[in-house]
Write an enzyme that holds these catalytic residues in place. Structure first.
Site, mmCIF file in Angstrom:
data_model
loop_
_atom_site.group_PDB
_atom_site.id
_atom_site.type_symbol
_atom_site.label_atom_id
_atom_site.label_comp_id
_atom_site.label_asym_id
_atom_site.label_seq_id
_atom_site.Cartn_x
_atom_site.Cartn_y
_atom_site.Cartn_z
ATOM 1 N N GLU A 143 0.859 -1.273 -0.040
ATOM 2 C CA GLU A 143 0.127 -0.019 -0.268
ATOM 3 C C GLU A 143 0.946 0.956 0.021
ATOM 4 O O GLU A 143 1.564 1.490 0.959
ATOM 5 C CB GLU A 143 -0.934 -0.179 1.292
ATOM 6 C CG GLU A 143 -2.003 0.834 1.145
ATOM 7 C CD GLU A 143 -1.657 2.014 2.173
ATOM 8 O OE1 GLU A 143 -1.624 3.149 1.393
ATOM 9 O OE2 GLU A 143 -2.158 1.784 3.213
ATOM 10 N N CYS A 146 -2.690 8.426 4.155
ATOM 11 C CA CYS A 146 -2.579 7.595 2.734
ATOM 12 C C CYS A 146 -3.826 7.907 2.084
ATOM 13 O O CYS A 146 -3.652 7.966 0.740
ATOM 14 C CB CYS A 146 -2.150 6.203 2.847
ATOM 15 S SG CYS A 146 -3.160 5.083 3.897
#
Lengths: 517, 517
Positions: free
Chosen positions: B256, B295
């Site tokens: 990720e 994020c």
């Protein structure tokens, strides 16, 4: 000599110079040549992405299924010619050729049916709608949509037909254009299938390309939404995993590589029983079918220590009956290996096994039937005995990709689980038993190391195609040494070519969005 | 100074020398130190595999769920202390700290419930039994079993609590032992959670380890059945993908990484409407929450060209209200960035955006409240305007990991789809609209480039936590630049830690095997 062209950017392309010659592995006679000199790989991929992607994505699953059905039919209609090519270029018997060619049309037909079942939509719902807050309106729904790139398929030499069919089936049904790169040495069948597909104008322009000849810089031009599916050796797989598009741009890779597949004879399966006979039948078939060149072929045969001598005798007797030679000769029941390199590798592998195991079958004189003296890539069916599965090393680590297997003796179920797992992850293992407790212990002990575990029991032994046959309903792939990949498995086969996305929002709005997709 | 030890091989380990000092990013005061000098990474992984794996796999999902519930509870019971540490070491406000710490306990609790639901079994059925031949007895059943390795979690600096919780929840519920490696600079919360888990003896010995300090050679010792989950920057991700265990041994990797998340204001959402207000609220929150260090934070704000000036004015007004300073001061509503390196990166990123966009907010004097002069890693909420989304480059390619966003003008739905996709794959995009046709076009146009698409509409706007919040029910991850990974998503989150295997055989026998598993 016939030239096997590539089909890229909507046109046939013949490379100039540096041609690779395809031969008949039984006689070493040249059959055709292929060159990719001057092929613009970047342009080929762009064309597939930009011209092939949009029209495929505009179709529903049912419509894409219709394309697959047309592909299946054109292969089936031209079956005899394809079988002939498969025998000539692949070195297999007619039965081996059917396994490849009918595997291609069959898998395409299966996914055609799946497309029909998925029906008039373009978006796959993944699971149910889930409520995300106290109130009932705010929900989540996972969906699968086609990745907007190109699917590059690098296929193995042993299944030019099936390898093309099974990968194209999943990619096209998922809505991705494909560029197929068959192994050059045995590309004739794949080339001919491509020719049939292109001539029949089955797929939208750009949705299907084939590169016949060396891959050159093909994979270097992959981009973020592309995917790469590779079947072949572990060392090439390692190279492909490390290319910049994969490492840097998250290009998805699926690998199906080496595998030391196992067959385990249960302690209850006595010689003479139906289960024992099924075991002998499957092991014999896997050693000899396609001259042992199946990624799913049984390499390690585990037998209870007391029965192992009988197993060796029975297998040895069956294997000795095989007639090795040019498959075009009527009496021949096992053909040559596919290439000179395969022969070198298999011979080296046999030497490696011989250093730690006892050779039982395979040291006789090799006089292939119907072959000019000294020609062809032949090897005899070869069987080793290994009485110390725990200490043996090569038998668990080195896949000899030919008609070669080893019988390993075991004492208890726990030992056989540990020994099977020493293969470091495989495609398939089979258990021959009718003892439910033992089956449970072994199956649950080895399943996490295999993509597939086949339980062969007396009542259904005659309905089963054998563990070496990959059925589209079940996944094909395996962890660790087998590459960590996964293909087929019904609708699961579409995942690799799709992007999962979680939609969140008002239930009524999401329903409308999904209805539209 | 407090030493943050590692917990490996069933014992606390303090490295000798080469200590890294953790500071309070608001004041730069040292808080603690961590060293991994002399830590035997290979032994740590072996211990987890061999001691932690078997007892976890022997538990049912319900029992593993109980472990997660105990972990959730011990975090919740010690919430105040953890919030305090999160504020001190992470630089966030109390609200930011809750987002991390409550996120950890909440996600663990969610997976505890899922474990209860999955019940008293150890094997997950994947889909229905499928008939494989004409007769009804020969069937296939896919199952998921725990991989017999260790799960290594390399977590990002911005969510030391949640990052630990969400990954451990999935791994442990799936039956895999974990080794957690938090980012060193903000490891205090993760260390404290580890201490609480270890002290309470919640997990079997070996099932949980933490390495506090540099990772050293950790990942080089990964083996075939292990998995590696990484959250962080794209360049580190690229390095990890190329390590030998991944490339050679098929060790699974989940990444990720970077993401240029988008918020799209629909053409129908007029200023003053509920949908418009929700849009302002979410964008403002994402720019400032955790000082923009999420994020999933919105980096690109797409507004219809006519409304863009109003959006800039409204967002500008809201952002100007934020009080930047030491979060321990009562009036402060946005803290510093987490590290000096982050500050350097964010400043460089702002310069890069400024070269092609117009700075609208963020150029005022920076006098952080309650901070010694010249100390701390502060930056103002910063907003750019970009009127040419098609030509702009940096805004689509460079993630500035701080309180920074750009408003991009768009004309038609098709343009916004193309512009959003220029991000190269992202974690999340949100659409603020009540126009079902436009929502459909945009959502279906961008979904294959995102792991999550959030539709915010008037009727449910007040029930939604905002697109920046990751809910365990939906997957978290995204294609391309976002790393190509996938976490969470309910039971989907267990897949990464499990091996799918296709069992084939007699229906009655497979049912007995699955019952046993």
């Amino acid at each position: 000599m016939q030239v096997l062209a590539s089909y890229v950017c909507g046109a046939w392309f013949e490379g100039k110079g540096n041609a690779h010659v395809l031969v008949n592995p039984a006689t070493e006679e040249p059959l055709a040549q292929a060159s990719t000199e001057g092929l613009d790989h970047a342009a080929a991929l762009s064309f597939a992405r930009e011209r092939g992607g949009p029209p495929l994505r505009a179709l529903t699953f049912a419509e894409r299924g219709d394309l697959l059905r047309a592909m299946s039919r054109v292969i089936h209609t031209n079956r005899d010619g394809l079988l002939d090519l498969a025998m000539k270029n692949g070195g297999g018997t007619r039965s081996d050729a059917k396994f490849d060619v009918d595997g291609a049309s069959g898998t395409l037909a299966y996914y055609a049916d799946l497309g029909k079942e998925l029906g008039p939509r373009k978006l796959l719902l993944d699971g149910e709608t889930v409520q995300l807050s106290r109130g009932p309106r705010f929900v989540g729904q996972h969906v699968l949509l086609p990745r907007r790139g190109v699917a590059v398929h690098i296929n193995a030499f042993n299944f030019p037909g099936w390898g093309l069919g099974e990968k194209v089936a999943c990619a096209v049904l998922a809505g991705m254009p494909v560029v197929v790169k068959p192994a050059t040495s045995t590309a004739f069948v794949a080339f001919r299938i491509a020719e049939l597909i292109v001539e029949a104008k089955i797929l939208p322009e750009g949705a299907f390309s084939i590169i016949t000849g060396p891959a050159g810089t093909l994979v270097e031009h992959l981009q973020g939404e592309d995917v790469l599916s590779f079947t072949g050796g572990g060392s090439t797989a390692a190279t492909l995993r490390a290319i910049a598009p994969v490492v840097r741009d998250s290009v998805r890779v699926n690998v199906e590589a080496d595998s030391l597949n196992s067959a385990i004879l249960g302690a209850d399966a006595e010689p003479g029983s139906d289960t024992y006979d099924a075991f002998l039948r499957d092991v014999t078939r896997d050693i000899t079918q396609k001259t042992g060149q199946k990624c799913t072929a049984i390499r390690r045969v585990f037998a209870p220590r007391a029965v192992a001598p009988q197993v060796l005798e029975d297998l040895g007797a069956r294997l000795s009956e095989f007639v090795v030679g040019d498959p075009s000769a009527e009496r021949v029941t096992m053909g040559p290996l596919a290439t000179a390199q395969q022969l070198r590798d298999v011979r080296a592998g046999i030497e490696r096994l011989a250093a730690e195991s006892k050779l039982v079958v395979g040291d006789g004189p090799l006089e292939p039937l119907g072959v000019p003296r000294g020609k062809g890539y032949f090897v005899l069916p070869t069987l080793f005995a290994q009485t110390d599965a725990a200490r043996a090393k090569a038998v668990h680590e080195h896949e000899v990709f030919g008609p070669v297997a080893s019988v390993l003796s075991y004492d208890a179920a726990a030992d056989v689980v540990a020994a099977v797992r020493r293969g470091g992850g495989g495609l398939v293992a089979s258990i021959y038993s009718d003892d439910r407790r033992a089956i449970g212990d072994i199956a649950l002990g080895i399943a996490s190391a295999h993509g597939r575990v086949v339980v062969v029991s007396a009542k259904i032994a005659d309905q089963m195609p054998g563990p070496g046959t990959v059925l589209p309903q079940s996944i094909h792939g395996g962890p660790g040494r087998a590459g960590g990949g996964e293909e087929l498995g019904g609708v699961r086969g579409l995942s690799f070519y799709s992007q999962r996305s979680a939609l969140q929002g008002d239930r009524a709005i999401l329903e409308a969005v999904c209805e539209k997709g």
